[in-house]
Design a protein around this motif. Structure first.
Motif, short mmCIF file in Angstrom:
data_model
loop_
_atom_site.label_atom_id
_atom_site.label_comp_id
_atom_site.label_asym_id
_atom_site.label_seq_id
_atom_site.Cartn_x
_atom_site.Cartn_y
_atom_site.Cartn_z
N HIS A 278 -8.60 -10.93 0.46
CA HIS A 278 -8.33 -9.55 0.86
C HIS A 278 -7.29 -9.62 1.97
N SER A 279 -6.19 -8.91 1.81
CA SER A 279 -5.14 -8.94 2.83
C SER A 279 -4.74 -7.54 3.23
N THR A 280 -4.36 -7.40 4.49
CA THR A 280 -3.88 -6.13 5.00
C THR A 280 -2.56 -6.38 5.73
N SER A 281 -1.64 -5.43 5.59
CA SER A 281 -0.33 -5.56 6.23
C SER A 281 0.06 -4.25 6.88
N HIS A 282 0.72 -4.37 8.03
CA HIS A 282 1.31 -3.20 8.67
C HIS A 282 2.81 -3.35 8.58
N ILE A 283 3.48 -2.30 8.10
CA ILE A 283 4.91 -2.35 7.81
C ILE A 283 5.65 -1.34 8.68
N GLN A 284 6.75 -1.77 9.25
CA GLN A 284 7.67 -0.89 9.96
C GLN A 284 9.05 -1.08 9.37
N PHE B 157 13.20 -4.59 8.86
CA PHE B 157 11.76 -4.30 8.77
C PHE B 157 10.93 -5.38 9.44
N LYS B 158 9.68 -5.02 9.69
CA LYS B 158 8.71 -5.95 10.26
C LYS B 158 7.40 -5.80 9.50
N VAL B 159 6.82 -6.93 9.11
CA VAL B 159 5.57 -6.93 8.37
C VAL B 159 4.59 -7.88 9.06
N VAL B 160 3.45 -7.35 9.48
CA VAL B 160 2.39 -8.16 10.10
C VAL B 160 1.23 -8.19 9.13
N THR B 161 0.81 -9.39 8.72
CA THR B 161 -0.19 -9.54 7.67
C THR B 161 -1.35 -10.42 8.13
N GLU B 162 -2.54 -10.04 7.70
CA GLU B 162 -3.72 -10.87 7.90
C GLU B 162 -4.46 -11.00 6.58
N GLY B 163 -4.78 -12.22 6.20
CA GLY B 163 -5.49 -12.47 4.95
C GLY B 163 -6.87 -13.07 5.22
#
Length: 258
Positions: A85-91, A97-103
């Motif tokens: 399960h992964s979640t990402s915050h995108i700007q 762009f910037k993508v911060v992801t946690e899996g």
């Protein structure tokens, strides 16, 4: 989203893909439907015709085109698979762009990464170490808004659209539309380049089982795609606001030193 290897510079939610040619986009003529009401007057039934209303297909097409023209936005993306399960915050601001992801994995393991693309350089940060690498124009992802618009427009090719009621997404009242894909729409999705499909984990568009779009205030607010063993949901907000993308603090290693 797993950590992006320095060789591909593609902040996908899963596996990297290589860019392909951009397919031609088609536009479809807007179609209106007539609504009629029955009134009783002096024992007779009088048919009253209302103003033309746009079809669900036309609403989605217009919202996709408007979303594609957005210059900055924020978003969140969630991907659920049987083992992770992964979640990402995108700007996003323009092409940067910037993508911060946690899996999170079924065995309890967690991993995270941050990827920033600014002009011709990509910065990947994993476990506190940042790698800076040049970005080949062919390796860059399309801006999130443009990629989303391309996916929706391709899915509308030859497909049916059914409205499934209203929901609130990130504080905005939206209408939910289910796109019933056909061979024609799947072929259109398959023709899109990985630089657009990567945001939504379209490794094989032929495996797509369902595509749902939420529209609010004339913009795409959420997209959910079910494909194979995964479900990906992307939410959009803070359209055309002052979003600044900056490089992470150094020092940096180069891609060949990791």
């Amino acid at each position: 989203m797993h950590a992006v290897t320095p060789r591909d510079h593609t902040p996908k939610l899963d596996q990297p893909s290589r860019p392909q040619r951009r397919p031609p986009r088609r536009t479809r003529r807007l179609v209106a439907v007539l609504a009629a009401g029955a009134l009783t007057a002096g024992g007779a039934v009088v048919l009253v015709q209302s103003r033309d209303l746009p079809t669900a297909h036309a609403v989605l097409m217009t919202a996709a085109q408007r979303t594609g023209a957005v210059t900055s936005l924020e978003g969140s993306a969630t991907q659920i698979r049987s083992e992770s399960h992964s979640t990402s915050h995108i700007q996003m601001n323009g092409d940067n762009f910037k993508v911060v992801t946690e899996g999170r994995y079924s065995d309890g393991h967690r991993e995270g990464s941050t990827f920033v693309a600014i002009d011709d350089t990509g910065y990947e940060t994993v476990e506190g170490q940042t790698t800076a690498s040049p970005l080949d124009p062919q390796d860059r992802l399309e801006p999130f808004g443009k990629a989303s618009a391309a996916v929706v427009l391709a899915a509308l090719e030859g497909s049916n659209v059914v409205q499934r009621g209203d929901e609130t997404v990130h504080g905005v009242v939206t209408s939910r539309y289910q796109i019933e894909l056909t061979r024609r729409s799947i072929a259109a999705l398959s023709a899109l380049p990985p630089s657009q499909l990567a945001w939504f984990e379209f490794e094989n568009p032929g495996e797509v089982q369902g595509l749902t779009v939420w529209v609010g205030a004339g913009l795409v607010r959420q997209i959910e795609i079910k494909s194979g063993d995964r479900a990906t949901r992307a939410e959009f907000f803070n359209f055309n606001t002052d979003i600044r993308i900056t490089a992470p603090p150094g020092p940096y290693t180069t891609s060949g030193e990791r």
